[in-house]
Design a protein around this motif. Structure first.
Motif, PDB file in Angstrom:
ATOM      1  N   MET A   1       0.838  -1.196   0.000  1.00 19.15           N
ATOM      2  CA  MET A   1       0.000   0.000   0.000  1.00 19.15           C
ATOM      3  C   MET A   1       0.875   1.248   0.000  1.00 19.15           C
ATOM      4  O   MET A   1       1.897   1.301   0.700  1.00 19.15           O
ATOM      5  CB  MET A   1      -0.916   0.015   1.225  1.00 19.15           C
ATOM      6  CG  MET A   1      -1.781   1.273   1.337  1.00 19.15           C
ATOM      7  SD  MET A   1      -2.707   1.402   2.874  1.00 19.15           S
ATOM      8  CE  MET A   1      -3.921   0.108   2.631  1.00 19.15           C
ATOM      9  N   ASN A   2       0.472   2.243  -0.753  1.00 21.74           N
ATOM     10  CA  ASN A   2       1.141   3.539  -0.739  1.00 21.74           C
ATOM     11  C   ASN A   2       0.501   4.371   0.372  1.00 21.74           C
ATOM     12  O   ASN A   2      -0.558   4.970   0.191  1.00 21.74           O
ATOM     13  CB  ASN A   2       0.974   4.228  -2.093  1.00 21.74           C
ATOM     14  CG  ASN A   2       1.741   5.526  -2.177  1.00 21.74           C
ATOM     15  OD1 ASN A   2       1.897   6.243  -1.190  1.00 21.74           O
ATOM     16  ND2 ASN A   2       2.226   5.849  -3.364  1.00 21.74           N
ATOM     17  N   TYR A   3       1.149   4.407   1.542  1.00 17.06           N
ATOM     18  CA  TYR A   3       0.565   5.073   2.704  1.00 17.06           C
ATOM     19  C   TYR A   3       0.387   6.568   2.471  1.00 17.06           C
ATOM     20  O   TYR A   3      -0.607   7.155   2.904  1.00 17.06           O
ATOM     21  CB  TYR A   3       1.437   4.830   3.944  1.00 17.06           C
ATOM     22  CG  TYR A   3       1.486   3.383   4.374  1.00 17.06           C
ATOM     23  CD1 TYR A   3       0.353   2.736   4.838  1.00 17.06           C
ATOM     24  CD2 TYR A   3       2.679   2.673   4.318  1.00 17.06           C
ATOM     25  CE1 TYR A   3       0.402   1.406   5.245  1.00 17.06           C
ATOM     26  CE2 TYR A   3       2.744   1.344   4.723  1.00 17.06           C
ATOM     27  CZ  TYR A   3       1.603   0.711   5.178  1.00 17.06           C
ATOM     28  OH  TYR A   3       1.655  -0.611   5.563  1.00 17.06           O
ATOM     29  N   GLU A   4       1.356   7.197   1.796  1.00 14.31           N
ATOM     30  CA  GLU A   4       1.234   8.633   1.538  1.00 14.31           C
ATOM     31  C   GLU A   4       0.027   8.935   0.663  1.00 14.31           C
ATOM     32  O   GLU A   4      -0.702   9.904   0.887  1.00 14.31           O
ATOM     33  CB  GLU A   4       2.501   9.168   0.857  1.00 14.31           C
ATOM     34  CG  GLU A   4       3.686   9.331   1.786  1.00 14.31           C
ATOM     35  CD  GLU A   4       4.474   8.049   1.961  1.00 14.31           C
ATOM     36  OE1 GLU A   4       4.083   7.007   1.355  1.00 14.31           O
ATOM     37  OE2 GLU A   4       5.476   8.058   2.697  1.00 14.31           O
ATOM     38  N   GLN A   5      -0.197   8.094  -0.321  1.00 16.84           N
ATOM     39  CA  GLN A   5      -1.333   8.319  -1.210  1.00 16.84           C
ATOM     40  C   GLN A   5      -2.658   8.097  -0.496  1.00 16.84           C
ATOM     41  O   GLN A   5      -3.621   8.840  -0.705  1.00 16.84           O
ATOM     42  CB  GLN A   5      -1.239   7.381  -2.415  1.00 16.84           C
ATOM     43  CG  GLN A   5      -2.390   7.527  -3.409  1.00 16.84           C
ATOM     44  CD  GLN A   5      -2.227   6.610  -4.610  1.00 16.84           C
ATOM     45  OE1 GLN A   5      -1.116   6.329  -5.044  1.00 16.84           O
ATOM     46  NE2 GLN A   5      -3.334   6.131  -5.145  1.00 16.84           N
ATOM     47  N   GLU A   6      -2.700   7.081   0.361  1.00 13.39           N
ATOM     48  CA  GLU A   6      -3.955   6.725   1.020  1.00 13.39           C
ATOM     49  C   GLU A   6      -4.251   7.596   2.234  1.00 13.39           C
ATOM     50  O   GLU A   6      -5.394   7.981   2.471  1.00 13.39           O
ATOM     51  CB  GLU A   6      -3.914   5.253   1.442  1.00 13.39           C
ATOM     52  CG  GLU A   6      -5.246   4.694   1.892  1.00 13.39           C
ATOM     53  CD  GLU A   6      -6.284   4.698   0.782  1.00 13.39           C
ATOM     54  OE1 GLU A   6      -7.477   4.851   1.107  1.00 13.39           O
ATOM     55  OE2 GLU A   6      -5.922   4.553  -0.401  1.00 13.39           O
ATOM     56  N   PHE A   7      -3.212   7.919   3.013  1.00 14.64           N
ATOM     57  CA  PHE A   7      -3.426   8.626   4.279  1.00 14.64           C
ATOM     58  C   PHE A   7      -2.594   9.907   4.384  1.00 14.64           C
ATOM     59  O   PHE A   7      -2.320  10.385   5.487  1.00 14.64           O
ATOM     60  CB  PHE A   7      -3.076   7.716   5.463  1.00 14.64           C
ATOM     61  CG  PHE A   7      -3.794   6.394   5.462  1.00 14.64           C
ATOM     62  CD1 PHE A   7      -5.176   6.341   5.471  1.00 14.64           C
ATOM     63  CD2 PHE A   7      -3.085   5.197   5.438  1.00 14.64           C
ATOM     64  CE1 PHE A   7      -5.853   5.125   5.466  1.00 14.64           C
ATOM     65  CE2 PHE A   7      -3.748   3.972   5.442  1.00 14.64           C
ATOM     66  CZ  PHE A   7      -5.131   3.934   5.448  1.00 14.64           C
ATOM     67  N   GLY A   8      -2.228  10.473   3.257  1.00 12.11           N
ATOM     68  CA  GLY A   8      -1.365  11.644   3.262  1.00 12.11           C
ATOM     69  C   GLY A   8      -1.940  12.846   3.980  1.00 12.11           C
ATOM     70  O   GLY A   8      -1.194  13.733   4.406  1.00 12.11           O
ATOM     71  N   PHE A   9      -3.266  12.882   4.161  1.00 10.78           N
ATOM     72  CA  PHE A   9      -3.900  13.991   4.898  1.00 10.78           C
ATOM     73  C   PHE A   9      -3.603  13.909   6.389  1.00 10.78           C
ATOM     74  O   PHE A   9      -3.905  14.847   7.138  1.00 10.78           O
ATOM     75  CB  PHE A   9      -5.416  13.972   4.670  1.00 10.78           C
ATOM     76  CG  PHE A   9      -6.079  12.677   5.066  1.00 10.78           C
ATOM     77  CD1 PHE A   9      -6.553  12.483   6.347  1.00 10.78           C
ATOM     78  CD2 PHE A   9      -6.214  11.641   4.148  1.00 10.78           C
ATOM     79  CE1 PHE A   9      -7.153  11.289   6.725  1.00 10.78           C
ATOM     80  CE2 PHE A   9      -6.824  10.443   4.507  1.00 10.78           C
ATOM     81  CZ  PHE A   9      -7.290  10.260   5.794  1.00 10.78           C
ATOM     82  N   CYS A  10      -3.007  12.773   6.835  1.00  6.73           N
ATOM     83  CA  CYS A  10      -2.645  12.606   8.251  1.00  6.73           C
ATOM     84  C   CYS A  10      -1.223  12.047   8.328  1.00  6.73           C
ATOM     85  O   CYS A  10      -1.032  10.834   8.422  1.00  6.73           O
ATOM     86  CB  CYS A  10      -3.628  11.670   8.956  1.00  6.73           C
ATOM     87  SG  CYS A  10      -3.294  11.487  10.732  1.00  6.73           S
ATOM     88  N   PRO A  11      -0.217  12.909   8.289  1.00  6.51           N
ATOM     89  CA  PRO A  11       1.179  12.443   8.323  1.00  6.51           C
ATOM     90  C   PRO A  11       1.495  11.536   9.504  1.00  6.51           C
ATOM     91  O   PRO A  11       2.308  10.605   9.373  1.00  6.51           O
ATOM     92  CB  PRO A  11       1.978  13.754   8.393  1.00  6.51           C
ATOM     93  CG  PRO A  11       1.088  14.767   7.766  1.00  6.51           C
ATOM     94  CD  PRO A  11      -0.306  14.368   8.164  1.00  6.51           C
ATOM     95  N   GLU A  12       0.877  11.784  10.649  1.00 12.78           N
ATOM     96  CA  GLU A  12       1.147  10.954  11.827  1.00 12.78           C
ATOM     97  C   GLU A  12       0.682   9.516  11.595  1.00 12.78           C
ATOM     98  O   GLU A  12       1.328   8.565  12.045  1.00 12.78           O
ATOM     99  CB  GLU A  12       0.467  11.551  13.055  1.00 12.78           C
ATOM    100  CG  GLU A  12       0.810  10.863  14.361  1.00 12.78           C
ATOM    101  CD  GLU A  12       2.273  10.994  14.743  1.00 12.78           C
ATOM    102  OE1 GLU A  12       2.792  10.059  15.405  1.00 12.78           O
ATOM    103  OE2 GLU A  12       2.903  12.013  14.409  1.00 12.78           O
ATOM    104  N   LEU A  13      -0.420   9.339  10.888  1.00 10.64           N
ATOM    105  CA  LEU A  13      -0.922   7.998  10.575  1.00 10.64           C
ATOM    106  C   LEU A  13       0.014   7.301   9.591  1.00 10.64           C
ATOM    107  O   LEU A  13       0.307   6.113   9.733  1.00 10.64           O
ATOM    108  CB  LEU A  13      -2.332   8.094  10.001  1.00 10.64           C
ATOM    109  CG  LEU A  13      -3.045   6.773   9.670  1.00 10.64           C
ATOM    110  CD1 LEU A  13      -3.165   5.887  10.904  1.00 10.64           C
ATOM    111  CD2 LEU A  13      -4.432   7.054   9.086  1.00 10.64           C
TER     112      LEU A  13
END
Length: 239
Positions: A1-13
């Motif tokens: 999974m590309n975490y930045e693409q999926e959850f980039g609105f929450c850097p801490e996540l």
């Protein structure tokens, strides 16, 4: 999974899932085994974005994965912080050493969180007594049958009409038994949703479809379509 693409609105996540562990107040490290999977969080994200809940609730804060998601999504909705997300966890400080709360603080999301350090069996009836209502509830606390059953009893009463409740770890035999009760005896109040369209894979893999047909999918969700209370002479279906 590309975490930045999926959850980039929450850097801490993003940082949490890329690191693979969370830190407690004194530097304790906890692996993410107690956290919701990133795939499940992706489905929850899409559910949230589609239904745009105003007030959310989760049972089980743990290391903060789902709490980061919900609070960050409230923030992303461009609403002022007013503790829109309630999280219940009696062990956040004693067991998890504030790991979840620290993640929320680092993410600058404190204003969106209403943390309750209590057992859900005690806190949920208090919320009901106070007349609280929620649009989206995520159940991922104790997996003992009696605890999940009590959670489900109050959840259906705390949901607004049209609201959604999602259960995690649904293949666990305790959780699965409660969901059998719901599908067989509360189907006038809660209608199961097809989560396929909300998944990263679109719900197309054969394995997921088979698990769904067998009632063994890991994440399941229901929408409130009727009153929570059943009549005293309502028929009972074994589960």
């Amino acid at each position: 999974m590309n975490y930045e693409q999926e959850f980039g609105f929450c850097p801490e996540l993003v940082q949490l899932y890329k690191a693979g562990f969370a830190e407690g107040a004194s530097g304790e490290r906890f692996d993410l085994g107690g956290c919701s999977t990133a795939n499940n969080l992706a489905a929850l994200r899409r559910l949230f974005e589609h239904h745009q809940p105003k007030q959310t609730l989760e049972i089980g804060l743990c290391l903060g994965g789902s709490c980061l998601l919900f609070t960050a999504l409230h923030q992303r909705s461009a609403v002022r912080p007013s503790r829109q997300h309630t999280a219940i966890d009696p062990f956040q400080i004693s067991m998890w050493k504030r790991a979840g709360l620290l993640a929320i603080q680092r993410g600058g999301l404190d204003g969106y969180l209403n943390f309750r350090e209590s057992l859900s069996s005690l806190e949920l009836p208090q919320l009901a007594q106070d007349g609280q209502k929620f649009d989206f509830i995520y159940v991922d606390g104790s997996h003992l049958f009696e605890d999940v059953f009590i959670d489900s009893y109050y959840v259906v009463r705390l949901l607004r009409d049209g609201g959604i409740v999602a259960f995690d770890d649904c293949s666990d035999p305790n959780v699965a038994k409660v969901l059998r009760f719901i599908t067989r005896n509360l189907n006038a109040a809660l209608k199961e949703m097809d989560l396929g369209p909300y998944r990263l894979d679109g719900g197309k893999p054969l394995r997921y479809r088979a698990a769904t047909l067998l009632g063994k999918a890991q994440l399941r969700a229901f929408q409130k379509t009727g009153p929570a209370e059943r009549s005293w002479d309502a028929p009972f279906t074994k589960f």
